[in-house]
Design a protein around this motif. Structure first.
Motif, mmCIF file in Angstrom:
data_model
loop_
_atom_site.group_PDB
_atom_site.id
_atom_site.type_symbol
_atom_site.label_atom_id
_atom_site.label_comp_id
_atom_site.label_asym_id
_atom_site.label_seq_id
_atom_site.Cartn_x
_atom_site.Cartn_y
_atom_site.Cartn_z
ATOM 1 N N GLU A 264 0.844 -1.190 0.000
ATOM 2 C CA GLU A 264 0.000 0.000 0.000
ATOM 3 C C GLU A 264 0.886 1.250 0.000
ATOM 4 O OE1 GLU A 264 -2.982 2.424 3.033
ATOM 5 O OE2 GLU A 264 -2.647 0.279 3.336
ATOM 6 N N VAL A 265 0.644 2.164 -0.939
ATOM 7 C CA VAL A 265 1.428 3.386 -1.051
ATOM 8 C C VAL A 265 0.893 4.423 -0.065
ATOM 9 C CG1 VAL A 265 2.144 5.272 -2.566
ATOM 10 C CG2 VAL A 265 1.961 2.940 -3.466
ATOM 11 N N VAL A 266 1.794 4.955 0.773
ATOM 12 C CA VAL A 266 1.393 5.941 1.788
ATOM 13 C C VAL A 266 1.939 7.331 1.483
ATOM 14 C CG1 VAL A 266 1.086 4.240 3.617
ATOM 15 C CG2 VAL A 266 3.340 5.274 3.268
ATOM 16 N N ASP A 293 11.763 12.888 13.022
ATOM 17 C CA ASP A 293 10.541 13.697 12.955
ATOM 18 C C ASP A 293 9.304 12.843 13.209
ATOM 19 O OD1 ASP A 293 11.947 15.996 12.405
ATOM 20 O OD2 ASP A 293 11.525 15.984 10.249
ATOM 21 N N ALA A 294 9.286 11.656 12.615
ATOM 22 C CA ALA A 294 8.130 10.768 12.782
ATOM 23 C C ALA A 294 7.991 10.327 14.234
ATOM 24 C CB ALA A 294 8.269 9.560 11.862
ATOM 25 N N PHE A 295 9.092 10.005 14.879
ATOM 26 C CA PHE A 295 9.045 9.602 16.284
ATOM 27 C C PHE A 295 8.488 10.738 17.152
ATOM 28 C CE2 PHE A 295 12.629 6.134 16.361
ATOM 29 C CZ PHE A 295 11.876 5.360 15.506
ATOM 30 N N ARG A 296 8.994 11.963 16.938
ATOM 31 C CA ARG A 296 8.539 13.087 17.758
ATOM 32 C C ARG A 296 7.054 13.353 17.534
ATOM 33 N NH1 ARG A 296 8.439 18.913 17.535
ATOM 34 N NH2 ARG A 296 9.191 18.922 15.389
ATOM 35 N N CYS A 326 8.612 1.526 4.887
ATOM 36 C CA CYS A 326 8.762 1.988 6.274
ATOM 37 C C CYS A 326 9.223 0.862 7.189
ATOM 38 C CB CYS A 326 7.434 2.580 6.766
ATOM 39 S SG CYS A 326 6.899 4.030 5.838
ATOM 40 N N ILE A 327 8.691 -0.322 6.978
ATOM 41 C CA ILE A 327 9.141 -1.467 7.783
ATOM 42 C C ILE A 327 10.616 -1.730 7.526
ATOM 43 C CG2 ILE A 327 8.891 -3.945 8.170
ATOM 44 C CD1 ILE A 327 5.922 -3.609 7.458
ATOM 45 N N TYR A 435 4.740 4.944 8.817
ATOM 46 C CA TYR A 435 3.829 5.081 7.684
ATOM 47 C C TYR A 435 2.584 5.895 8.025
ATOM 48 C CZ TYR A 435 2.049 0.252 8.918
ATOM 49 O OH TYR A 435 1.581 -0.893 9.525
ATOM 50 N N ARG A 436 2.234 6.024 9.305
ATOM 51 C CA ARG A 436 1.168 6.980 9.658
ATOM 52 C C ARG A 436 1.645 8.411 9.421
ATOM 53 N NH1 ARG A 436 -1.359 8.213 14.079
ATOM 54 N NH2 ARG A 436 0.324 7.739 15.535
ATOM 55 N N TYR A 437 2.884 8.681 9.825
ATOM 56 C CA TYR A 437 3.452 10.009 9.621
ATOM 57 C C TYR A 437 3.583 10.309 8.131
ATOM 58 C CZ TYR A 437 6.895 13.809 9.717
ATOM 59 O OH TYR A 437 7.557 14.996 9.535
ATOM 60 N N ALA A 438 4.068 9.348 7.367
ATOM 61 C CA ALA A 438 4.238 9.546 5.927
ATOM 62 C C ALA A 438 2.912 9.830 5.249
ATOM 63 C CB ALA A 438 4.899 8.316 5.307
ATOM 64 N N ALA A 439 1.865 9.109 5.651
ATOM 65 C CA ALA A 439 0.554 9.299 5.035
ATOM 66 C C ALA A 439 -0.024 10.676 5.361
ATOM 67 C CB ALA A 439 -0.396 8.204 5.494
ATOM 68 N N GLU A 440 0.231 11.160 6.572
ATOM 69 C CA GLU A 440 -0.362 12.443 6.989
ATOM 70 C C GLU A 440 0.508 13.642 6.615
ATOM 71 O OE1 GLU A 440 -1.821 14.553 11.129
ATOM 72 O OE2 GLU A 440 -2.314 12.455 10.730
ATOM 73 N N ARG A 441 1.833 13.497 6.734
ATOM 74 C CA ARG A 441 2.729 14.639 6.551
ATOM 75 C C ARG A 441 3.550 14.570 5.260
ATOM 76 N NH1 ARG A 441 3.711 17.710 11.183
ATOM 77 N NH2 ARG A 441 1.861 17.616 12.514
#
Length: 464
Positions: A264-266, A293-296, A326-327, A435-441
């Motif tokens: 799935e492309v994010v 950045d994603a961790f923060r 991402c994995i 991948y949540r961060y990538a999808a949103e930001r």
């Protein structure tokens, strides 16, 4: 003349089945009646395919490559001792380990056939093999915390004495996952060759008459060692690329990955993001900024911190960013945590990104990446010259929250200032947060001057 064909730190090569199959093909092409294929750890994990199969892709690889002996790397324990015992029992090679102990102090995996040392006849010569693992593994890998790892030099000396008394081998070889400890092992033990791993650089060297070989990471090369009847053994490295892939392994790994449905492309990357070891350990880099950045963002912390060693090397990230992408960056089933530290502790943590206090990798490697913080490190004086959070100097008496990998709360090998007592919250699994961060930001990190490595009195002279 006996030949040893050596692979190590295969890690996430399985995420590209064609390459894993080519690695097995290269070993097959070099193999013969005068040779034996051996491994020195980090074959079970990490990687996307490893997570999907819980490490059992290693069983497929051993069969395809013809591996006959293997030892344990720190990542062999990623899914816990019981899972590893099952992999050992299902695998073709004999596992050789002289310094890993169960929780009760007994040799690990003895019921599954693990032995401290063994002798194999190769091209008419008796070759003794001893296996050892980094004694810091219980700190490096929380899943190995119930085990103990004894002094590898003493373990090798005992095993060699026993081999000499019982089998009188013509040659003695150590299968090692010690990394930097190989040099001391070579100087203090009477062995012919050390086939090493753990440290990801390639190396063919002779130390006090002992051959030391490392083939590097991700299965890009294998080592061919020739044991001489008299004198020091010799070795050369063979590139993986160009070998005929083993079709069955390629098909098996492809099927395993397709079944996981991680395509799935994010997000999309317009400018490729490099993530080789030299980049990740060279100071500030785009991939390090993305992870920090994603961790923060994941736990709403003041500072994001990623250890450079937790970011897996590989091809540049380009075009479509998928869940598998991402994995593959941080393939560990541990959460992002929020730690609460004082300003004084935060300065210590930021200092610990530098190489002097870490015994992994090259002396000039950089070991961390940050978000919403800036540091200036004086490499000559080995001191933190400047440190800010959100543009402001760090207040030694204030409390700051730091988002990082749970691993750093357990390990005293990296960032020893961070401890379990600092835990103040917890987010999701690291790669899921990526991948949540990538999808949103989105994924478009830039170099912003977060980390400056300077020399002496000239703060403008950056280490590039």
């Amino acid at each position: 003349m006996p030949r040893l064909l050596h692979h190590s730190d295969v890690e996430n090569v399985f995420d590209t089945p064609e390459r894993a199959a080519a690695l097995a093909g290269r070993l097959r092409a070099l193999d013969g009646p005068d040779a034996i294929v051996v491994g020195t750890g980090d074959t079970v994990a990490p990687g996307v395919c490893s997570l999907v199969t819980r490490g059992r892709q290693a069983v497929d690889f051993y069969a395809a490559a013809g591996t006959r002996l293997e030892t344990f790397g720190n990542h062999e324990f990623d899914y816990g001792p019981d899972a590893l015992r099952e992999i050992v029992a299902a695998s073709g090679p004999t596992f050789v380990s002289a310094n890993v102990r169960d929780a009760d102090g007994e040799p690990f995996g003895r019921a599954e056939g693990v032995v401290p040392a063994t002798v194999r006849t190769v091209d008419g010569d008796r070759v003794g093999f001893v296996g050892v693992t980094d004694p810091a593994t219980d700190s490096l890998n929380p899943s190995a915390a119930s085990l103990s790892f004894t002094d590898p030099i003493a373990a090798v000396e005992r095993a060699v004495d026993r081999l000499t008394d019982e089998a009188d081998p013509d040659h003695v070889v150590v299968l090692s996952h010690l990394g930097g400890g190989d040099e001391e092992l070579a100087r203090t033990t009477d062995v012919d060759a050390i086939l090493g791993g753990h440290v990801h650089d390639r190396r063919v060297d002779v130390i006090d008459g002992t051959l030391l070989v490392r083939p590097g990471v991700n299965g890009r090369a294998v080592a061919e060692v020739e044991l001489s009847g008299s004198g020091t053994p010799t070795a050369r490295l063979h590139e993986r690329d160009g070998a005929d892939p083993v079709p069955k392994l390629r098909a098996t790994l492809t099927d395993r990955l397709e079944r996981a449905a991680l395509d799935e492309v994010v997000a999309t990357v317009t400018e490729p993001i490099e993530r080789g070891d030299a980049v990740v350990h060279g100071g500030e880099c785009r991939v390090g900024n993305f992870v920090a950045d994603a961790f923060r963002w994941a736990v709403d912390a003041d500072v994001g911190l990623s250890n450079a060693g937790g970011i897996r090397s590989g091809d540049p990230i380009a075009g479509a960013v998928t869940k598998a992408t991402c994995i593959g960056l941080v393939p560990f089933e541990e959460p992002v945590v929020r730690a609460a530290v004082t300003g004084t502790e935060l300065r210590s943590i930021l200092r610990e990104m530098a190489a002097p206090d870490v015994d992994f990798g090259a002396d000039d490697w950089w070991h961390g990446h940050v978000s919403n913080a800036r540091v200036v490190w004086d490499a000559d004086a080995e001191r933190l010259r400047e440190a800010t959070v959100g543009g402001d100097p760090i207040d030694p008496d204030a409390t700051y929250t730091v988002a990082t990998s749970e691993y750093l709360l357990h390990s005293d090998h990296e960032f020893p200032t961070l401890e379990e007592r600092h835990r103040a919250g917890e987010g999701g699994i690291q790669y899921e947060e990526l991948y949540r961060y990538a999808a949103e930001r989105g994924v478009d990190p830039a170099i912003e001057g977060r980390i400056r490595i300077v020399h002496g009195a000239d703060p403008a002279r950056a280490d590039t």
